[in-house]
Design a protein around this motif. Structure first.
Motif, mmCIF file in Angstrom:
data_model
loop_
_atom_site.group_PDB
_atom_site.id
_atom_site.type_symbol
_atom_site.label_atom_id
_atom_site.label_comp_id
_atom_site.label_asym_id
_atom_site.label_seq_id
_atom_site.Cartn_x
_atom_site.Cartn_y
_atom_site.Cartn_z
ATOM 1 N N GLU A 164 0.875 -1.343 -0.203
ATOM 2 C CA GLU A 164 -0.144 0.051 -0.244
ATOM 3 C C GLU A 164 0.941 1.220 0.098
ATOM 4 O OE1 GLU A 164 -2.644 -0.509 3.448
ATOM 5 O OE2 GLU A 164 -4.075 -1.667 2.082
ATOM 6 N N GLU A 165 1.935 1.334 0.811
ATOM 7 C CA GLU A 165 2.861 2.447 0.844
ATOM 8 C C GLU A 165 3.640 2.366 -0.623
ATOM 9 O OE1 GLU A 165 5.475 1.616 3.976
ATOM 10 O OE2 GLU A 165 4.059 2.185 5.512
ATOM 11 N N GLU A 166 3.931 1.457 -1.163
ATOM 12 C CA GLU A 166 4.569 1.689 -2.372
ATOM 13 C C GLU A 166 3.575 1.954 -3.586
ATOM 14 O OE1 GLU A 166 6.614 -1.420 -5.813
ATOM 15 O OE2 GLU A 166 6.605 -1.996 -3.587
ATOM 16 N N HIS A 167 2.254 1.730 -3.474
ATOM 17 C CA HIS A 167 1.235 2.125 -4.370
ATOM 18 C C HIS A 167 1.147 3.481 -4.158
ATOM 19 C CE1 HIS A 167 -2.396 2.153 -6.682
ATOM 20 N NE2 HIS A 167 -3.068 2.703 -5.742
ATOM 21 N N GLY A 168 0.910 4.082 -2.946
ATOM 22 C CA GLY A 168 0.755 5.543 -2.660
ATOM 23 C C GLY A 168 2.138 6.048 -3.359
ATOM 24 N N ASP A 169 3.311 5.628 -3.182
ATOM 25 C CA ASP A 169 4.446 6.453 -3.811
ATOM 26 C C ASP A 169 4.506 6.355 -5.273
ATOM 27 O OD1 ASP A 169 5.607 6.709 -1.227
ATOM 28 O OD2 ASP A 169 6.775 4.999 -1.222
ATOM 29 N N LEU A 170 3.968 5.324 -5.996
ATOM 30 C CA LEU A 170 3.962 5.202 -7.238
ATOM 31 C C LEU A 170 2.823 6.219 -7.954
ATOM 32 C CD1 LEU A 170 4.312 1.391 -7.941
ATOM 33 C CD2 LEU A 170 5.660 3.165 -8.285
ATOM 34 N N GLU A 171 1.690 6.328 -7.071
ATOM 35 C CA GLU A 171 0.575 7.336 -7.231
ATOM 36 C C GLU A 171 1.115 8.868 -7.298
ATOM 37 O OE1 GLU A 171 -2.581 7.146 -8.297
ATOM 38 O OE2 GLU A 171 -2.357 5.166 -8.360
ATOM 39 N N LYS A 172 1.961 9.095 -6.517
ATOM 40 C CA LYS A 172 2.535 10.563 -6.425
ATOM 41 C C LYS A 172 3.524 10.590 -7.588
ATOM 42 C CE LYS A 172 2.395 10.906 -1.367
ATOM 43 N NZ LYS A 172 3.106 11.015 -0.108
ATOM 44 N N LYS A 173 4.340 9.719 -7.926
ATOM 45 C CA LYS A 173 5.358 9.703 -8.996
ATOM 46 C C LYS A 173 4.349 10.145 -10.364
ATOM 47 C CE LYS A 173 9.164 7.423 -7.327
ATOM 48 N NZ LYS A 173 10.010 5.959 -7.529
ATOM 49 N N LEU A 174 3.264 9.292 -10.515
ATOM 50 C CA LEU A 174 2.316 9.403 -11.627
ATOM 51 C C LEU A 174 1.869 10.610 -11.735
ATOM 52 C CD1 LEU A 174 1.386 7.799 -14.150
ATOM 53 C CD2 LEU A 174 -0.673 6.866 -12.430
ATOM 54 N N GLU A 175 1.498 11.252 -10.527
ATOM 55 C CA GLU A 175 0.772 12.798 -10.647
ATOM 56 C C GLU A 175 1.878 13.691 -11.264
ATOM 57 O OE1 GLU A 175 -0.496 14.397 -6.783
ATOM 58 O OE2 GLU A 175 -1.660 12.793 -6.633
ATOM 59 N N LYS A 176 3.119 13.485 -10.906
ATOM 60 C CA LYS A 176 4.116 14.560 -11.895
ATOM 61 C C LYS A 176 4.029 14.233 -13.168
ATOM 62 C CE LYS A 176 7.517 13.841 -8.152
ATOM 63 N NZ LYS A 176 8.906 13.302 -7.793
ATOM 64 N N PHE A 177 3.735 13.221 -13.740
ATOM 65 C CA PHE A 177 3.544 13.198 -15.115
ATOM 66 C C PHE A 177 2.109 13.516 -15.754
ATOM 67 C CE2 PHE A 177 6.966 10.393 -13.952
ATOM 68 C CZ PHE A 177 7.968 11.000 -14.659
ATOM 69 N N SER A 178 1.359 13.910 -14.866
ATOM 70 C CA SER A 178 -0.171 14.187 -15.437
ATOM 71 C C SER A 178 -0.171 15.210 -16.429
ATOM 72 C CB SER A 178 -1.083 14.647 -14.332
ATOM 73 O OG SER A 178 -0.519 15.649 -13.608
ATOM 74 N N ASP A 179 0.782 16.215 -16.611
ATOM 75 C CA ASP A 179 0.647 17.148 -17.535
ATOM 76 C C ASP A 179 0.878 16.384 -19.121
ATOM 77 O OD1 ASP A 179 -0.080 18.951 -15.946
ATOM 78 O OD2 ASP A 179 2.358 19.778 -15.814
ATOM 79 N N CYS A 180 1.554 15.196 -19.059
ATOM 80 C CA CYS A 180 1.761 14.483 -20.346
ATOM 81 C C CYS A 180 0.810 13.580 -20.778
ATOM 82 C CB CYS A 180 3.152 13.721 -20.198
ATOM 83 S SG CYS A 180 4.672 15.050 -20.003
ATOM 84 N N ASP A 181 -0.287 13.685 -20.106
ATOM 85 C CA ASP A 181 -1.388 12.536 -20.265
ATOM 86 C C ASP A 181 -1.911 13.092 -21.839
ATOM 87 O OD1 ASP A 181 -3.492 11.037 -20.383
ATOM 88 O OD2 ASP A 181 -4.761 12.175 -19.073
ATOM 89 N N PRO A 182 -1.920 11.829 -22.706
ATOM 90 C CA PRO A 182 -2.218 12.001 -23.953
ATOM 91 C C PRO A 182 -3.769 12.502 -24.271
ATOM 92 C CG PRO A 182 -1.546 9.540 -23.641
ATOM 93 C CD PRO A 182 -1.356 10.505 -22.386
ATOM 94 N N ASP A 183 -4.749 11.806 -23.326
ATOM 95 C CA ASP A 183 -5.946 12.222 -23.374
ATOM 96 C C ASP A 183 -6.331 13.561 -23.072
ATOM 97 O OD1 ASP A 183 -6.803 9.417 -23.852
ATOM 98 O OD2 ASP A 183 -6.956 9.075 -21.882
ATOM 99 N N LEU A 184 -5.616 14.183 -22.153
ATOM 100 C CA LEU A 184 -5.648 15.546 -21.769
ATOM 101 C C LEU A 184 -5.169 16.539 -23.096
ATOM 102 C CD1 LEU A 184 -6.216 17.635 -19.888
ATOM 103 C CD2 LEU A 184 -3.838 17.554 -18.952
ATOM 104 N N TYR A 185 -3.947 16.081 -23.867
ATOM 105 C CA TYR A 185 -3.412 16.581 -24.961
ATOM 106 C C TYR A 185 -4.609 16.714 -25.842
ATOM 107 C CZ TYR A 185 -0.609 17.448 -29.054
ATOM 108 O OH TYR A 185 -0.169 17.961 -30.388
#
Length: 132
Positions: free
Chosen positions: A55-76
């Protein structure tokens, strides 16, 4: 009549209370049975620790994924679709500004210099043009 209603209400509430007490007793027995089956072994504790780590690792990965939310192809793609609408709207405003200036020049002949000065004071320069 009010007394009869009160007695009926008391009776119904007492019946409901009795049913709820029976249900509580049944649930307490069920809980005790399940707790007896659930043993607190070292294996179980190890598995719980593993779940906590994951669960902690999942939280960390979610935080890292948040950093790349600007590069979301759907958002683009969404932004790209909105770009055409934005461009049309901006061009419409530019056309409206030039139409207004032309109308004012026709309505107030001889005051073209004042009208041009007014538009310049409000940010409309000669190089304002539509977006191709």
């Amino acid at each position: 009549e009010a007394g009869v209603r009160m007695n009926n209400l008391i009776t119904s509430l007492e019946n409901e209370l009795g049913g709820l007490k029976k249900e509580k007793t049944k649930l307490d027995c069920d809980l005790a049975g399940r707790q007896a089956v659930l043993c607190h072994s070292d294996e179980r504790q190890g598995l719980l620790d593993g779940v906590k780590k994951l669960e902690e690792e999942h939280g960390d990965l979610e935080k890292k994924l948040e950093k790349f939310s600007d590069c979301d192809p759907d958002l683009y793609l969404e932004m790209k679709k909105g770009l055409a609408t934005t461009k049309e709207s901006a061009n419409r405003w530019v056309d409206n500004i030039w139409c207004l200036q032309g109308w004012m020049n026709k309505k107030f002949p001889g005051r073209e210099k004042d009208i041009k000065q007014f538009f310049k004071q409000n940010g409309v320069t000669d190089d304002l043009d539509t977006i191709p």
